[in-house]
Scaffold this active site. Structure first.
Site, PDB file in Angstrom:
ATOM      1  N   ASN A  23      20.393  34.335 -40.948  1.00 15.87           N
ATOM      2  CA  ASN A  23      20.525  34.851 -39.591  1.00 15.87           C
ATOM      3  C   ASN A  23      21.705  35.796 -39.418  1.00 15.87           C
ATOM      4  O   ASN A  23      21.867  36.388 -38.366  1.00 15.87           O
ATOM      5  CB  ASN A  23      20.607  33.694 -38.578  1.00 15.87           C
ATOM      6  CG  ASN A  23      19.238  33.062 -38.389  1.00 15.87           C
ATOM      7  OD1 ASN A  23      18.230  33.625 -38.826  1.00 15.87           O
ATOM      8  ND2 ASN A  23      19.192  31.894 -37.766  1.00 15.87           N
ATOM      9  N   ARG A 403      10.609  31.653 -45.538  1.00 13.31           N
ATOM     10  CA  ARG A 403      11.282  32.600 -44.646  1.00 13.31           C
ATOM     11  C   ARG A 403      12.794  32.399 -44.682  1.00 13.31           C
ATOM     12  O   ARG A 403      13.538  33.347 -44.455  1.00 13.31           O
ATOM     13  CB  ARG A 403      10.805  32.402 -43.204  1.00 13.31           C
ATOM     14  CG  ARG A 403       9.355  32.739 -43.014  1.00 13.31           C
ATOM     15  CD  ARG A 403       9.018  32.687 -41.576  1.00 13.31           C
ATOM     16  NE  ARG A 403       9.830  33.664 -40.844  1.00 13.31           N
ATOM     17  CZ  ARG A 403       9.610  34.012 -39.595  1.00 13.31           C
ATOM     18  NH1 ARG A 403       8.624  33.486 -38.930  1.00 13.31           N
ATOM     19  NH2 ARG A 403      10.389  34.889 -39.000  1.00 13.31           N
TER      20      ARG A 403
HETATM   21  C1  EPZ Z   1      18.805  32.612 -32.812  1.00 10.42           C
HETATM   22  O1  EPZ Z   1      17.611  32.854 -32.087  1.00 10.42           O
HETATM   23  C2  EPZ Z   1      18.377  32.171 -34.194  1.00 10.42           C
HETATM   24  N1  EPZ Z   1      17.555  33.199 -34.803  1.00 10.42           N
HETATM   25  C3  EPZ Z   1      17.582  30.875 -34.098  1.00 10.42           C
HETATM   26  O2  EPZ Z   1      17.271  30.435 -35.414  1.00 10.42           O
HETATM   27  C4  EPZ Z   1      18.448  29.819 -33.418  1.00 10.42           C
HETATM   28  O3  EPZ Z   1      17.679  28.654 -33.228  1.00 10.42           O
HETATM   29  C5  EPZ Z   1      18.921  30.336 -32.060  1.00 10.42           C
HETATM   30  O4  EPZ Z   1      19.604  31.619 -32.217  1.00 10.42           O
HETATM   31  C6  EPZ Z   1      19.877  29.401 -31.352  1.00 10.42           C
HETATM   32  O5  EPZ Z   1      20.979  29.142 -32.161  1.00 10.42           O
HETATM   33  C7  EPZ Z   1      18.130  34.235 -35.401  1.00 10.42           C
HETATM   34  O6  EPZ Z   1      19.348  34.375 -35.453  1.00 10.42           O
HETATM   35  C8  EPZ Z   1      17.212  35.199 -36.051  1.00 10.42           C
HETATM   36  P1  EPZ Z   1      18.864  32.667 -28.338  1.00 10.42           P
HETATM   37  P2  EPZ Z   1      17.643  33.658 -30.724  1.00 10.42           P
HETATM   38  O7  EPZ Z   1      18.692  34.044 -27.791  1.00 10.42           O
HETATM   39  O8  EPZ Z   1      18.695  34.714 -30.811  1.00 10.42           O
HETATM   40  C9  EPZ Z   1      16.469  31.941 -24.225  1.00 10.42           C
HETATM   41  C10 EPZ Z   1      15.828  29.945 -37.225  1.00 10.42           C
HETATM   42  O9  EPZ Z   1      15.115  28.960 -37.516  1.00 10.42           O
HETATM   43  N2  EPZ Z   1      16.483  33.410 -24.022  1.00 10.42           N
HETATM   44  O10 EPZ Z   1      20.252  32.137 -28.467  1.00 10.42           O
HETATM   45  O11 EPZ Z   1      16.265  34.069 -30.412  1.00 10.42           O
HETATM   46  C11 EPZ Z   1      15.626  31.511 -25.415  1.00 10.42           C
HETATM   47  O12 EPZ Z   1      14.264  31.437 -25.085  1.00 10.42           O
HETATM   48  C12 EPZ Z   1      15.870  30.483 -35.816  1.00 10.42           C
HETATM   49  O13 EPZ Z   1      16.520  30.529 -38.068  1.00 10.42           O
HETATM   50  C13 EPZ Z   1      16.026  33.936 -22.832  1.00 10.42           C
HETATM   51  O14 EPZ Z   1      15.564  33.218 -21.924  1.00 10.42           O
HETATM   52  O15 EPZ Z   1      18.121  32.510 -29.720  1.00 10.42           O
HETATM   53  C14 EPZ Z   1      16.252  30.175 -25.761  1.00 10.42           C
HETATM   54  O16 EPZ Z   1      15.721  29.185 -24.938  1.00 10.42           O
HETATM   55  C15 EPZ Z   1      14.923  29.770 -34.904  1.00 10.42           C
HETATM   56  N3  EPZ Z   1      16.065  35.298 -22.663  1.00 10.42           N
HETATM   57  C16 EPZ Z   1      17.737  30.392 -25.434  1.00 10.42           C
HETATM   58  O17 EPZ Z   1      17.771  31.532 -24.564  1.00 10.42           O
HETATM   59  C17 EPZ Z   1      16.557  36.132 -23.620  1.00 10.42           C
HETATM   60  O18 EPZ Z   1      16.562  37.366 -23.404  1.00 10.42           O
HETATM   61  C18 EPZ Z   1      18.638  30.681 -26.625  1.00 10.42           C
HETATM   62  O19 EPZ Z   1      18.017  31.674 -27.439  1.00 10.42           O
HETATM   63  C19 EPZ Z   1      17.034  35.576 -24.820  1.00 10.42           C
HETATM   64  C20 EPZ Z   1      16.997  34.220 -25.008  1.00 10.42           C
END
Ligand code: EPZ
Length: 430
Positions: A23, A403
């Site tokens: 990540n 992945r």
């Molecule tokens: C990152 O995802 C990681 N992915 C995820 O790892 C990880 O679980 C997650 O951060 C939390 O630590 C990568 O780095 C590629 P967020 P990300 O934006 O950035 C909501 C793995 O297995 N949200 O912090 O997508 C979202 O739906 C993956 O390696 C909005 O509502 O996570 C979630 O509920 C899975 N609107 C929360 O925020 C937005 O515009 C946190 O998501 C963005 C996010």
């Protein structure tokens, strides 16, 4: 499709070298779009996700050279010019993080067309915070037929962006975009995950001016251009935590090297509370557990860093399935991250779910069975469970594992795990 077969019961003894963080690597690769000079990334993991993103970057105009040195893998990316500012659905759909090319493309060319990523197995995962941040920096955004059309003909300008809640992806996206915007940007309530600090350090090596690294307020003084750099990818804290939990589950003694114990501090605290022995070193951590002694059930709730990582929740649940007592596991980041529960149930685990909370009643033993991987972290929780289950566990849909885990069978096998990959050509998927 490949499968993984595990015969449970073997203790793990040995050491496991931890790879560079997936990540972090994928965000660092995206940073290469911001300069026409070469960005050399060392300690690179070789994973399906880095390959997907490499393909997309090449489509956008990047030259990519991969070299596997004896001391580790390196990827050189160079984008002399953007030949296409379009990221099509097929490539973004395969990996959500590729959506983050949008900001760098706007910063470099003033316009971009990038597919919306859509939902995924662990939840709806909208990108509204990403788009609001880009708009605050001066991009005009239109959504049409599943695509984001973005334009900033007069360039991007710094702004104060306060996130209503912590988002890793939106923080990184805003950071990647703001480094070339005119003037100052403040990111308030920014995510503090170590991968964001890693990205900021790399961008600073490239000539960016980012202050407040590893804190929840990032201040960025925009610069006119970035240059090339050499950067070593931070160790993968989720891989570190996963193998720590694998060692605790199987019993034995495993030293995790090429990593940093503080990256998984919240997990180690919970493991110690459960009865696992943990010894921290300069280059990693040793995990010890006597398989004859049963662990205690402990509760966890996921939280943004430095809290307990959602990406380790499924693996920790696997450990709790055989602990003494009841453990309550609360998922607060994603709304649908319990898809491993029915699969762990197939192995004999006793888990009930209500809303964002799972109650795990520890059982004496798990029994091997065929199970199905649903997402990356869920699938590795099934491997961990299989290490301690009696008999054989077959994990189907291993492409999820590929992945994010580099040479998983080799790393566990070197410590004595009875684990093998069954190639999809050899036997049909059931
Ligand atoms: C990152 O995802 C990681 N992915 C995820 O790892 C990880 O679980 C997650 O951060 C939390 O630590 C990568 O780095 C590629 P967020 P990300 O934006 O950035 C909501 C793995 O297995 N949200 O912090 O997508 C979202 O739906 C993956 O390696 C909005 O509502 O996570 C979630 O509920 C899975 N609107 C929360 O925020 C937005 O515009 C946190 O998501 C963005 C996010």
């Amino acid at each position: 499709m490949d499968r993984i077969a595990i015969t449970g019961g073997a203790r793990l003894e040995g050491s496991i070298p931890i790879s560079g963080a997936k990540n972090s690597a994928i965000k660092l690769m995206t940073a290469s779009l911001l300069t026409d000079e070469p960005l050399r990334l060392t300690n690179m993991p070789r994973l399906a996700d880095t390959r997907f993103l490499g393909k997309l970057l090449q489509r956008l105009g990047s030259e990519l050279v991969e070299t596997d040195w004896p001391e580790g893998a390196e990827t050189m990316l160079r984008t002399r010019e953007i030949v296409s500012a379009i990221a099509p659905y097929d490539l973004v759909r395969q990996m959500r993080a590729s959506f983050n090319v949008l900001g760098p493309l706007i910063a470099r060319t003033g316009q971009a067309k990038v597919s919306l990523p859509g939902g995924c197995a662990i939840g709806a995962r909208p990108v509204d915070l990403h788009l609001k941040a880009l708009e605050a920096l001066g991009a005009r955004i239109d959504l049409h037929e599943g695509y984001v059309y973005a334009q900033a003909p007069r360039g991007l300008t710094g702004a104060r962006i306060e996130f209503p809640f912590v988002s890793v992806g939106a923080t990184e996206h805003a950071l990647l975009t703001a480094v070339l915007a005119k003037g100052e940007t403040q990111l308030v309530n920014a995510a503090c995950e170590p991968e964001i600090g890693d990205l900021a350090l790399c961008l600073n090596k490239m000539g960016a001016k980012i202050f407040g690294i590893d804190s929840s307020t990032l201040v960025i003084q925009g610069v006119d251009r970035l240059r090339g750099a050499v950067h070593s990818v931070i160790p993968d804290r989720i891989e570190t935590g996963t193998y720590a939990l694998a060692a605790a589950m199987a019993g034995g003694q495993v030293r995790l090297t090429n990593t940093r114990a503080e990256l998984i501090g919240a997990l180690l605290d919970k493991m110690i509370e459960a009865g696992v022995q943990v010894e921290r070193h300069d280059d990693g951590v040793t995990i010890r557990r006597d398989p004859a002694v049963r662990l205690k059930a402990v509760d966890v709730a996921t939280d943004p860093y430095p809290g307990f990582a959602t990406d380790l929740q499924a693996q920790f649940m696997a450990l709790m399935t055989v602990a003494d007592g009841e453990s309550v596991i609360r998922e607060t980041i994603f709304e649908n991250r319990f898809m491993h529960v029915p699969e762990l149930g197939r192995l004999g685990a006793a888990i009930s779910v209500s809303g964002g909370e799972a109650r795990v009643r520890g059982v004496a033993n798990l029994q091997g069975a065929p199970v199905m991987a649903t997402d990356l972290r869920a699938s590795v929780s099934l491997v961990i469970a299989g290490l301690a289950a009696q008999g054989e566990t077959i994990v189907n849909r291993v492409y999820h594992l590929d992945r994010g885990f580099e040479r998983l069978e080799a790393k566990l096998g070197a410590c004595g795990a009875q684990i093998r990959r069954i190639s999809g050509d050899a036997e049909p998927e059931d």
